[in-house]
Motif scaffolding. Structure first.
Motif, PDB file in Angstrom:
ATOM      1  N   GLY A 312       0.984  -0.997   0.003  1.00 43.69           N
ATOM      2  CA  GLY A 312       0.080   0.117  -0.040  1.00 43.69           C
ATOM      3  C   GLY A 312       0.944   0.880  -0.480  1.00 43.69           C
ATOM      4  N   ILE A 313       1.678   0.695   0.497  1.00 45.52           N
ATOM      5  CA  ILE A 313       2.252   2.673   0.610  1.00 45.52           C
ATOM      6  C   ILE A 313       3.429   2.252   0.025  1.00 45.52           C
ATOM      7  N   VAL A 314       4.737   1.603   0.022  1.00 43.56           N
ATOM      8  CA  VAL A 314       6.000   1.383  -0.354  1.00 43.56           C
ATOM      9  C   VAL A 314       6.165   1.229  -1.824  1.00 43.56           C
ATOM     10  N   CYS A 315       5.716   0.017  -1.682  1.00 41.85           N
ATOM     11  CA  CYS A 315       4.927  -0.048  -3.636  1.00 41.85           C
ATOM     12  C   CYS A 315       4.431   0.711  -4.507  1.00 41.85           C
ATOM     13  N   THR A 316       3.425   1.443  -3.819  1.00 47.68           N
ATOM     14  CA  THR A 316       2.558   2.406  -4.688  1.00 47.68           C
ATOM     15  C   THR A 316       3.725   3.643  -4.308  1.00 47.68           C
ATOM     16  N   LEU A 317       5.143   4.305  -3.207  1.00 42.32           N
ATOM     17  CA  LEU A 317       4.981   5.656  -4.026  1.00 42.32           C
ATOM     18  C   LEU A 317       6.404   5.363  -5.146  1.00 42.32           C
ATOM     19  N   THR A 318       7.116   3.922  -5.188  1.00 44.07           N
ATOM     20  CA  THR A 318       7.872   3.321  -5.847  1.00 44.07           C
ATOM     21  C   THR A 318       7.495   3.403  -7.494  1.00 44.07           C
ATOM     22  N   ALA A 319       5.936   3.604  -7.850  1.00 42.58           N
ATOM     23  CA  ALA A 319       4.955   3.496  -8.832  1.00 42.58           C
ATOM     24  C   ALA A 319       4.945   4.937  -8.829  1.00 42.58           C
ATOM     25  N   LEU A 320       4.604   5.703  -8.200  1.00 43.37           N
ATOM     26  CA  LEU A 320       4.330   7.346  -8.123  1.00 43.37           C
ATOM     27  C   LEU A 320       5.371   7.495  -9.020  1.00 43.37           C
ATOM     28  N   VAL A 321       6.654   7.421  -8.124  1.00 45.77           N
ATOM     29  CA  VAL A 321       8.252   8.295  -8.025  1.00 45.77           C
ATOM     30  C   VAL A 321       8.290   7.881  -9.733  1.00 45.77           C
ATOM     31  N   ILE A 322       7.596   6.689 -10.381  1.00 41.89           N
ATOM     32  CA  ILE A 322       8.951   6.339 -11.752  1.00 41.89           C
ATOM     33  C   ILE A 322       7.681   7.263 -12.638  1.00 41.89           C
ATOM     34  N   LEU A 323       6.326   7.510 -12.378  1.00 43.38           N
ATOM     35  CA  LEU A 323       5.351   7.611 -13.477  1.00 43.38           C
ATOM     36  C   LEU A 323       5.636   9.357 -13.286  1.00 43.38           C
ATOM     37  N   THR A 324       5.339  10.360 -11.876  1.00 40.40           N
ATOM     38  CA  THR A 324       5.037  11.658 -12.069  1.00 40.40           C
ATOM     39  C   THR A 324       7.027  12.089 -13.007  1.00 40.40           C
TER      40      THR A 324
END
Length: 456
Positions: A312-324
């Motif tokens: 919920g937190i760590v994986c989601t943030l990794t994804a958001l860094v890559i996408l944003t």
């Protein structure tokens, strides 16, 4: 046909649709039967996890460790290279939509991990005076199958203690080499030395290490990720759009940059999600088994928080860094794609930041996985086997830095698959234990909560 091709073929069958169906199906079954416990009891999940965090905690000993220490030992294993490299692999292979399916696998995995922790609490054993538990114990005592229990124990020692820890040391040495140009074998020796110092102190030193390092390590990574996501705040909504659209129509989500199909988005999202949070794999119950709690369901609720933090937190943030940051269109894969996202956010420091995070993520995973392996060495040989196991783990850590990463990953995948099978058989076979224990907790233990169930 070379060795790597043969192992890869075995893995494509082992980790094919059937395995994903059973892992997801088990999670769905527990989620429905426990009436969405991950939502219904969220207040209690929070309270059980963080309620006693500032109270004076007893040192871990032969009677086990505190509930919070058990959680940090589980998270130490869960939050590893999968959160950095695995998320990036899922996006590169399945498009941004893979993240949606990663969330689904995490949500259903909460049901599975609750069941694993409850069963582990119910079936502990004293081995040479020390409390120990895990799937091998609930397979032997609950299911009554010595063969399956022994099979699981051997598979997990090979999967995590040896192969898995080679993967981790390989990742650490690679990241440190790229960021600081330090020879890989030197990093391997340093890591082996650090691990040796921690594990030689037994359960009390392992619990003390994870309790201190895991919150700092996860906090640092979350903070760094949030800074980058907020710098690119105007890309947050488009990123979520890409994830939701991409789950059902990948081409529309990315304008055709990544030629992924819905099937690929689903497959990579589910597989990498389960790999990261380890729900159903039979690894984290070793930590939850030895938690000192008044009722087994309490630790089940705490185990759910592990998936919330990991997926919920760590994986989601990794994804958001890559996408944003737009890094997903760079054509890179694995940890390099995550590194690219941080470089775009932090400039040259991004590469160093990822190397430091990866170092602590992988080091803590090695400690967690070492401990899970040790529980099964005790199951197979008693305490006398631990010294030999310890030496072998340290040798494998150093060897991992010198090996070709593909073969190490493939072997780890094979043994991971082999340990999942007996664990899933046990979870489904001992289904009623979990349901009855949860019912007992809700009716007799959790007094404040009885009123909400009167009408059921």
């Amino acid at each position: 046909m070379n060795l790597i091709t043969i192992i890869s073929k075995i893995n494509s069958i082992l980790w094919g649709p059937i395995m994903l169906f059973f892992l997801l199906g088990t999670g769905l079954l527990f989620t429905l039967k426990l009436r969405f416990i991950q939502i219904r009891k969220f207040k209690y999940i929070w309270r059980e996890t963080f309620g006693g965090i500032f109270k004076k905690i007893d040192k871990a000993d032969e009677d086990g460790m505190s509930s919070f220490q058990a959680l940090t030992t589980a998270i130490a294993a869960q939050v590893g290279t999968g959160n950095l490299a695995g998320v990036a692999t899922a996006i590169a292979a399945g498009g941004p939509g893979a993240i949606f399916w990663m969330w689904i696998s995490g949500f259903l995995g909460m049901g599975t991990i609750f069941a694993e922790a409850v069963l582990a609490q119910l079936h502990t054993e004293r081995v040479d005076g020390e409390i120990t538990g895990g799937p091998a114990y609930y397979i032997k005592k609950g299911l009554g199958s010595k063969f399956l229990a022994g099979f699981f124990a051997v598979a997990i020692v090979l999967a995590l203690g040896f192969m898995g820890n080679m993967v981790q040391s390989n990742s650490i040495s690679e990241a440190v080499h790229v960021a600081f140009n330090i020879p890989k074998v030197v990093t391997g020796i340093v890591v082996a030395g650090l691990v040796g110092l921690i594990v030689i102190g037994g359960i009390s030193r392992i619990a003390s290490f994870t309790e201190k390092i895991v919150p700092i390590m996860a906090g640092l990574y979350v903070l760094g990720s949030l800074v980058i996501v907020f710098i690119n705040y105007n890309q947050i909504l488009p990123a979520f759009k890409m994830i939701i659209y991409g789950a059902f129509n990948p081409m529309a989500a990315t304008g055709g940059i990544i030629g992924a199909s819905v099937k690929e988005a689903f497959r990579y999202g589910i597989a990498r999600g389960l790999f990261s949070n380890e729900a159903g794999m039979g690894s984290t119950p070793h930590a939850h088994a030895v938690a000192k709690v008044k009722h087994p369901a309490q630790q089940g609720l705490v185990a759910i928080m592990g998936v919330v933090i990991d997926t919920g937190i760590v994986c989601t943030l990794t994804a958001l860094v890559i996408l944003t940051t737009g890094a997903f269109s760079s054509g890179l894969i694995g940890a390099q794609l995550t590194q690219e996202g941080f470089i775009r956010g932090f400039g040259g420091f991004g590469s160093t930041f990822v190397a430091i995070c990866l170092f602590f993520f992988a080091l803590s995973t090695i400690i967690g996985w070492y401990y899970f392996g040790e529980s099964n060495i005790k199951f197979l040989f008693g305490k006398k086997g631990i010294k030999f196991y310890r030496i072998l783990v340290l040798l494998f850590i150093i060897m991992g830095t010198a090996m070709r990463v593909e073969i190490v990953w493939e072997l780890a995948d094979t043994f991971n698959g082999l340990m999942v099978i007996p664990n899933l058989i046990a979870l489904l076979g001992l289904f009623s234990f979990v349901v009855n224990t949860t019912k007992d907790y809700e009716e007799n233990f959790n007094h404040n909560d009885i009123s909400e169930h009167q009408h059921n």
